[in-house]
Structure formats: C-alpha cells, structure tokens
Enzyme design. Structure first.
Site, mmCIF file in Angstrom:
data_model
loop_
_atom_site.group_PDB
_atom_site.id
_atom_site.type_symbol
_atom_site.label_atom_id
_atom_site.label_comp_id
_atom_site.label_asym_id
_atom_site.label_seq_id
_atom_site.Cartn_x
_atom_site.Cartn_y
_atom_site.Cartn_z
ATOM 1 N N ASN A 52 0.943 -0.921 0.206
ATOM 2 C CA ASN A 52 -0.246 0.444 0.103
ATOM 3 C C ASN A 52 0.722 1.461 -0.127
ATOM 4 O OD1 ASN A 52 -1.831 2.051 0.849
ATOM 5 N ND2 ASN A 52 -2.600 1.995 2.498
ATOM 6 N N LYS A 70 0.464 4.180 -0.252
ATOM 7 C CA LYS A 70 -0.093 5.473 0.158
ATOM 8 C C LYS A 70 -0.172 7.053 -1.179
ATOM 9 C CE LYS A 70 0.249 3.497 4.909
ATOM 10 N NZ LYS A 70 0.045 3.572 6.115
ATOM 11 N N HIS A 92 -9.174 1.880 4.351
ATOM 12 C CA HIS A 92 -7.802 1.557 5.493
ATOM 13 C C HIS A 92 -8.323 2.558 6.367
ATOM 14 C CE1 HIS A 92 -4.343 2.673 6.946
ATOM 15 N NE2 HIS A 92 -3.507 1.819 5.699
ATOM 16 N N GLU A 103 -6.216 5.191 7.783
ATOM 17 C CA GLU A 103 -5.644 6.643 7.540
ATOM 18 C C GLU A 103 -7.975 7.500 6.562
ATOM 19 O OE1 GLU A 103 -2.444 5.792 5.171
ATOM 20 O OE2 GLU A 103 -1.943 5.100 7.576
ATOM 21 N N GLU A 145 -5.521 -4.190 10.946
ATOM 22 C CA GLU A 145 -4.945 -3.502 10.624
ATOM 23 C C GLU A 145 -4.612 -2.979 11.884
ATOM 24 O OE1 GLU A 145 -2.963 -2.200 7.143
ATOM 25 O OE2 GLU A 145 -3.766 -1.320 6.745
ATOM 26 N N GLY A 187 2.654 2.892 10.899
ATOM 27 C CA GLY A 187 3.690 3.789 10.199
ATOM 28 C C GLY A 187 4.318 4.171 11.982
ATOM 29 N N SER A 223 3.360 -1.723 10.463
ATOM 30 C CA SER A 223 4.929 -1.857 10.401
ATOM 31 C C SER A 223 5.609 -3.281 9.788
ATOM 32 C CB SER A 223 5.772 -1.532 11.904
ATOM 33 O OG SER A 223 4.612 0.350 12.682
ATOM 34 N N GLY A 277 2.550 -1.213 4.075
ATOM 35 C CA GLY A 277 3.276 0.527 3.767
ATOM 36 C C GLY A 277 4.735 0.830 3.631
HETATM 37 P P1 13P Z 1 3.135 1.234 7.339
HETATM 38 O O1 13P Z 1 3.438 -0.478 7.259
HETATM 39 O O2 13P Z 1 3.751 2.383 7.211
HETATM 40 O O3 13P Z 1 3.140 0.672 9.271
HETATM 41 O O4 13P Z 1 1.871 0.628 6.939
HETATM 42 C C1 13P Z 1 1.155 -0.494 7.240
HETATM 43 C C2 13P Z 1 -0.463 0.134 6.706
HETATM 44 O O5 13P Z 1 -1.350 1.215 7.059
HETATM 45 C C3 13P Z 1 -0.763 -0.219 5.220
HETATM 46 O O6 13P Z 1 -1.849 -0.707 5.211
#
Ligand code: 13P
Length: 257
Positions: A13, A15, A99, A101, A171, A177, A217, A238
């Site tokens: 992903n 982003k 998601h 976010e 998640e 993140g 992560s 991510g």
């Molecule tokens: P990170 O791997 O950067 O923590 O992000 C995970 C994520 O939100 C995948 O959708």
C-alpha cells in the site's frame, strides 16, 4: 498462513507516495527480480494516477494492480471521485476499503465501508477490507468486539459466493507507520478471532478459505514470525513496500516452503 486452504497475499500500500515515472521504474525492477516460486500472490496498491503506468508494465506479470480507495456510487455528480468501473476498466484487481487513514482523516464510517465493498464486488474486483483497533480501544479491552462489529458491518449483504473475492486486513491503528508491530501472538489472536466471526456468518468452509492479512509496520525482519501464525495469510505493507529490496524480501519470505 495455511496455503492448503487459502491464498497467501503480499500487497503493498503505497499511500500517497511515488509519481507515475517512479512507478514505472519500480514496476520494471520488481517484475524482473521476482522469485521463481509462486506460492504467494502479489499486489501493488498505488495512487490513482499511477495505475495506468503500473498496469501497463505489470500486464502479463504475476503482480496485480490495486487501488487504495473508491467511491460507492457507480457514477454521478461527485467532483473529484473515482468509481469502481473506472478502476476495473484499468485492470485493477484489488481495492483497499476502510483503511484507518481514511476512517480517521476522511471520516469514513463502517456503513460507508459497506457501500464501498459492494461497489468493488459489483465491478468484479476484490476488496481488501481493513479493520483494526486504536491503542485506547486495546487498553480498554474492546478489540475483539470492535473488530467483530467492523467485519459484520463491512460484510452486510455480501453473499457466500462473493466471499471468494473478499480479503480482510487486520491493521491495528497503533502499529501503522509507528514502527510498533503487533507481536506475532497479538496478530495471530485477532486474525483467528476474525476467522471465528466469518465462521459464524458464512460457515467453516468459507471462513477457512478467506485470506486474512496483517498490516502495521510489517517489514523484512518481522514478516517471517508474523506469517508463521496459522491465521495470518499475508501482509498489507506500507513503508516497506516503497523500496523494491524490502518488498522483495517479504515476498521471498512468503514464498518459502
Ligand atoms: P506501515 O507498514 O507503513 O506501518 O503501513 C501499514 C499500512 O497502513 C498498510 O495499509
């Protein structure tokens, strides 16, 4: 993971990272360095504007292209939005829905997530439905209830036949993140609880064959232990999906016998 019953899926992903030119370079490099073994499926969920570049280069490869969001309506007066049919027309196979976010920053709620899940399925694509608790919810002890609610609402009206196309991603918001990964046991516990919810809704056969990813992560150092959990069938990745080297390492780990 348990490859006997269900697909292992490693999905990136991105982003809001990478331009179309950067996407072209990444896709070429990834495509040419994939391991021979095909024990896991691979997807790259890129920003909307990068989809044509990714789709062109990854056509005829085993890497599927995904999107990170979609509008719920099939078409209409929604300035700035993108419909599921528009994505499907570009050969998009997966769409991330719900998601954290989007839930936090764009105020998407569970009912909206449900409408988007239907839009994706109706257009013949596969939703990756994200669920997860934040840190306070974990501390209070409502993680499993919350996730059960998120899953039930997201899947309202989804038929047993459509479940073949559904992917769930656990998640935990506190792990996204932040560098704080859930321990393999924490990830395994929630993914197994999600399978329990699916069993109640759809029965044992469908629950057993649904892919449940972990995201938060995940990287080349912790992927092996996370994927060793019976109910963790892949990763939604991510920051570690932004470099070919780290993304490839995770793919290699998921490919191990
Ligand atoms: P990170 O791997 O950067 O923590 O992000 C995970 C994520 O939100 C995948 O959708």
């Amino acid at each position: 993971m348990n490859r006997k019953y269900r697909k292992t899926i490693i999905a990136g992903n991105w982003k809001m990272f990478k331009t179309p030119s950067e996407t072209r370079a990444f896709a070429e490099e990834l495509k040419s360095s994939l391991p021979r073994a095909k024990r896991c499926s691979i997807a790259l969920c890129v920003p909307y504007v990068d989809i044509p570049a990714a789709a062109k280069i990854l056509k005829d490869s085993r890497i599927a292209v995904g999107a990170q969001n979609v509008h719920w309506a099939s078409e209409g007066t929604y300035t700035g939005e993108i419909s599921a049919d528009m994505l499907a027309d570009l050969d998009v196979k997966y769409v991330i829905v719900g998601h954290s976010e989007r839930r936090q920053l764009f105020l998407e709620n569970d009912l909206l997530v449900n409408r988007k899940v239907h839009a994706v399925l109706d257009a013949g694509m596969n939703p990756i439905i994200c669920v997860g608790e934040d840190w306070d919810q974990r501390q209070i002890g409502v993680t499993l209830e919350l996730i059960s609610y998120q899953i039930r609402t997201a899947l309202a009206g989804v038929t047993p036949e459509q479940m073949r196309h559904v992917v769930i991603a656990y998640e935990p918001v506190w792990a996204i993140g932040t560098g704080n990964t859930a321990t393999p046991e924490q990830a395994g516990e929630v993914c197994s609880a999600i399978r329990g919810v699916l069993r109640k809704l759809y029965g044992a056969r469908i629950a057993r064959s649904t892919t449940i990813q972990y995201g938060g992560s995940m990287n080349e150092n912790n992927a092996e232990a996370l994927l060793a959990q019976e109910d963790v069938d892949g990763g939604l990745i991510g920051s570690a999906s932004l470099k070919v080297e780290s993304f490839l390492k995770i793919i290699q780990i998921a490919n191990q016998e």
